[in-house]
Scaffold this motif. Structure first.
Motif, short mmCIF file in Angstrom:
data_model
loop_
_atom_site.label_atom_id
_atom_site.label_comp_id
_atom_site.label_asym_id
_atom_site.label_seq_id
_atom_site.Cartn_x
_atom_site.Cartn_y
_atom_site.Cartn_z
N LEU A 6 0.83 -1.20 0.00
CA LEU A 6 0.00 0.00 0.00
C LEU A 6 0.87 1.26 0.00
CD1 LEU A 6 -2.75 1.33 0.15
CD2 LEU A 6 -2.69 1.06 2.64
N LYS A 7 1.98 1.20 0.67
CA LYS A 7 2.89 2.35 0.69
C LYS A 7 3.41 2.65 -0.71
CE LYS A 7 6.94 4.09 3.17
NZ LYS A 7 8.00 3.76 4.17
N GLN A 8 3.67 1.62 -1.50
CA GLN A 8 4.13 1.82 -2.87
C GLN A 8 3.05 2.46 -3.74
OE1 GLN A 8 5.32 -2.08 -4.06
NE2 GLN A 8 7.09 -2.16 -2.68
N LEU A 9 1.82 1.99 -3.61
CA LEU A 9 0.73 2.55 -4.40
C LEU A 9 0.46 4.00 -4.02
CD1 LEU A 9 -1.76 -0.48 -4.40
CD2 LEU A 9 -0.26 0.27 -6.25
N ARG B 11 -5.39 -7.03 3.19
CA ARG B 11 -5.01 -6.82 1.80
C ARG B 11 -3.60 -6.24 1.69
NH1 ARG B 11 -10.65 -3.75 0.06
NH2 ARG B 11 -12.04 -5.57 0.28
N TYR B 12 -3.19 -6.04 0.45
CA TYR B 12 -1.91 -5.40 0.13
C TYR B 12 -0.73 -6.14 0.78
CZ TYR B 12 -5.41 -1.80 -0.64
OH TYR B 12 -6.53 -1.12 -1.03
N ILE C 255 10.09 4.53 -6.24
CA ILE C 255 11.24 3.64 -6.41
C ILE C 255 11.93 3.38 -5.07
CG2 ILE C 255 13.52 3.46 -7.49
CD1 ILE C 255 12.41 4.92 -9.88
N ALA C 256 11.91 4.35 -4.17
CA ALA C 256 12.53 4.16 -2.86
C ALA C 256 11.83 3.10 -2.03
CB ALA C 256 12.55 5.49 -2.10
N THR C 257 10.60 2.76 -2.36
CA THR C 257 9.85 1.76 -1.61
C THR C 257 10.00 0.34 -2.17
OG1 THR C 257 7.86 2.17 -2.95
CG2 THR C 257 8.13 3.48 -0.94
#
Length: 685
Positions: free
Chosen positions: A500-503, A552-553, A573-575
């Motif tokens: 979820l952090k990436q999204l 989820r996620y 990209i950092a995630t």
């Protein structure tokens, strides 16, 4: 008799008006002439000759006139029933037997008797009625529009009969934007000049190109890009497209490489391993239509801030692909499929994606949206480049709010688009923009405002970690009530899953500029306060959303990783996890599928980097052909002498290279400066 009738008898051409055939109440009466017997062939010929003399525009190829001319040259029949006689061209005698001549004479006499009887009957009937009134013509009030409508009705009826005989029913209806498929692609929208003309006008976009279009070289008609005169002349690129199968109303294609293109591909891989862009340039000089070389060199130019050259290389790659299309392959139907697992198909997806990004940077979001729909339609089942994560951005940038809301309503049921942060926030923003239009009625405006309010509040409850980073990028200071509340605090951002952090990072890094407007921020502020009231009131949706975020996620699909790499958004990209960042990522094929389909493989070669010792690297830097691993291979089947000879040659070359290096070494002494005193004594004061 009227003038019009006399002109008709003379053979002159009379043109009647289309709209009015005759005036109302007009009657043309003429005395009836006694009916004459049927004219013979000679009389008809004489009449036509007179008509031709009066009308200079008579059709030349008149079959009756030609036949009469032939009969006149070779008379075959006289009015008194003389028999037909064909003469032999050599002897000049008759070529018919007496029996045949008698039969023909009898038939001709019967025909003449019948004609005389018919003429007598007609003369008797004409004596009883000396005059005859001409029938009144119908009023013809038809107009050209009515005539065209009647012709259209006739065409429709004919098509209905044809389709009815085939078992289909023909329907005439207009296709509107609401009835078209969602992924419908228009050819004219694939051209960025169409959008630029709409913004700045044709004169500002084309400029002097109009006069140059007459002298430009001919290119085949393509839609994805516009060929340039500076490009190499099109030749066979070695790429072809084949139709694999037709299944479920969709046609599945794949690209294929011939033997020459495969050899160029192997050279390209060697050039990539050398880490020298000059090798790729040398390959492009020999093979100017090699796709992967164009893609890789485009990335290099983009890193060097040469955006124009990078975009030109991508357009050239698309031109090569479209020149190899199958005749049945369609960009607009939405039924043409390409499998991303096929290695030869991936370059086409990547070229479309990079061209789409260049179009958005160029200020053509509507054209970029059309390419995004095309990418999605090529492989809708797997969506290898995750077009769903960027299609909302292009729709908002192009102000296609109705398209975005329709896509959400139709695909939410089977794709769960509300679970993606970009759709959860972009759809209510689209409804907000629709409610602000002036051509919307008050009732519809109220409905859209209520729907936008409900959706944005649900998005803030389901994804509370979006608010604070979004406000920071927009340069807006949050209210003290928001900062002091734990619901939008830092703890929520820390506890959210990695996926979820990436999204969230991807959505904020791409869409934050769409939320900078002051009116949008005030609308968002009102809904944030309403969300805080619902949280304090223990709304059941709050706890339910928190439980769903934990479940989820968990696992991120590989196509999302691929999309994040292609997006080049630093926050996203950092995630990325270490297992993705640790492996090499190539621009021509980032993160290939694990179940990829490879039709041909690169020939095996010895890995020169196996021995990483300092001495080996030193020797390799002196002599690139040196390979210590090859010298250590055992002798096989009596080839020891030959291998030993090759080893000695390699050592001799190495020693010669070292001698040349040592001979060319020159040590340059630093220049000595002479400091002379003014008095010349050379002593310090």
């Amino acid at each position: 008799m009227s003038t019009r009738g006399l002109r008709k008898l003379r053979g002159e051409r009379v043109q009647e008006p289309l709209g009015h055939c005759a005036a109302a109440g007009e009657e043309d009466e003429e005395e009836e002439r006694p009916l004459e017997p049927a004219p013979t062939r000679r009389q008809r010929r004489n009449k036509k000759n007179k008509a031709a003399a009066g009308n200079l525009y008579q059709l030349i190829s008149d079959p009756d006139a030609e036949n009469d001319a032939v009969n006149e040259e070779n008379p075959a029949e006289e009015p008194n029933g003389i028999s037909l006689r064909l003469k032999d061209p050599l002897t000049g005698e008759d070529d018919q037997t007496p029996a045949t001549q008698n039969l023909q004479n009898e038939e001709l006499e019967k025909e003449n008797e019948e004609l005389e009887n018919e003429s007598a009957v007609l003369q008797t009937n004409s004596g009883n009625k000396p005059k005859r009134k001409k029938k009144r013509k119908k009023q013809c009030t038809s107009t050209p529009a009515d005539f065209q409508e009647g012709a259209t009705d006739d065409i429709d009826s004919i098509l209905q009969e044809i389709d009815g005989s085939n078992g289909f029913q023909y329907q005439t209806h207009t296709v509107s934007a609401e009835t078209r498929p969602l992924l419908y692609v228009e050819h004219r929208n694939l051209n960025p000049e169409t959008e630029l003309k709409r913004y700045f006008g044709a004169r500002a976009v084309l400029g002097d190109q109009r006069s140059k279009q007459r002298h430009r070289s001919l290119h085949r008609s393509i839609w994805l890009t516009t060929p340039k005169d500076t490009w190499p002349r099109y030749t066979k690129t070695g790429i072809s497209m084949q139709l694999i199968e037709t299944k479920g109303g969709a046609q599945y294609f794949r690209f294929e490489h011939n033997r020459d293109y495969q050899q160029a591909q192997f050279k390209f891989l060697d050039a990539v391993d050398s880490m020298d862009p000059n090798n790729i340039l040398a390959l492009l000089r020999v093979n100017p239509h090699h796709i992967d070389s164009l893609l890789q060199l485009s990335d290099i130019c983009r890193m060097q801030e040469d955006q124009e050259m990078a975009r030109d290389l991508i357009e050239k790659a698309l031109y090569c692909f479209e020149s190899a299309f199958h005749p049945v392959f369609s960009l607009t139907s939405g039924n043409s499929r390409l499998d991303y697992r096929q290695a030869e198909n991936r370059s086409f997806f990547l070229a479309l994606y990079k061209h789409m990004i260049f179009l958005e940077k160029r200020g053509c979001p509507r054209t970029a949206l059309e390419f995004c729909k095309l990418i999605r339609s090529l492989d809708p089942e797997t969506d290898p480049l995750c077009a769903l994560l960027i299609i909302d951005f292009f729709a908002l940038r192009a102000r296609e709010y109705a398209f975005l809301t329709r896509l959400y309503e139709e695909w939410e049921f089977h794709l769960n688009l509300s679970q993606l942060p970009n759709f959860a926030f972009s759809v209510p923003l689209a409804y907000y923009h629709l409610s602000q239009r002036e051509d919307v009625s008050d009732t519809e405006r109220t409905q859209k405002q209520e729907r936008a309010k409900r959706l944005i509040q649900n998005a803030l409850i389901v994804f509370p970690s979006v608010l604070m980073p979004l406000l920071d990028l927009c340069g807006v200071q949050a209210d003290q009530a928001v900062l002091s509340h734990n619901f939008f605090g830092l703890e929520v951002q820390i506890r959210q899953p990695i996926a979820l952090k990436q999204l969230v990072a991807l959505f904020i890094g791409r869409n934050w500029m769409l939320w900078k407007d002051a009116s949008i921020m005030s609308w968002l502020e009102e809904n944030v306060k309403e969300v805080l009231r619902r949280v304090d009131a223990k709304d059941p949706l709050v706890q339910e959303s928190e439980n769903k975020r934990r479940i989820r996620y968990q696992n991120v699909p590989r196509n999302i990783y691929r999309h994040i790499i292609l997006s080049e958004i630093k926050e996203a990209i950092a995630t990325l996890p270490p297992e993705v960042t640790a492996q090499p990522v190539m621009g021509y094929d980032p993160l290939p599928p694990l179940d990829g389909i490879v039709t041909y493989t690169r020939p095996e070669r010895v890995n020169q980097a196996a021995d990483g010792s300092t001495l080996s690297l030193f020797f390799r830097s002196l002599l690139p052909n040196f390979n210590l691993q090859e010298d250590r291979r055992p002798n096989v089947e009596g080839e020891g002498a030959e291998v030993q000879h090759e080893l000695n040659q390699g050592v001799n070359r190495l020693m010669a290279a070292m001698r040349d290096m040592l001979a060319n070494i020159r040590f340059q002494e630093p220049p000595q400066e002479e400091y002379q005193d003014g008095d010349g004594d050379g002593e310090w004061d």
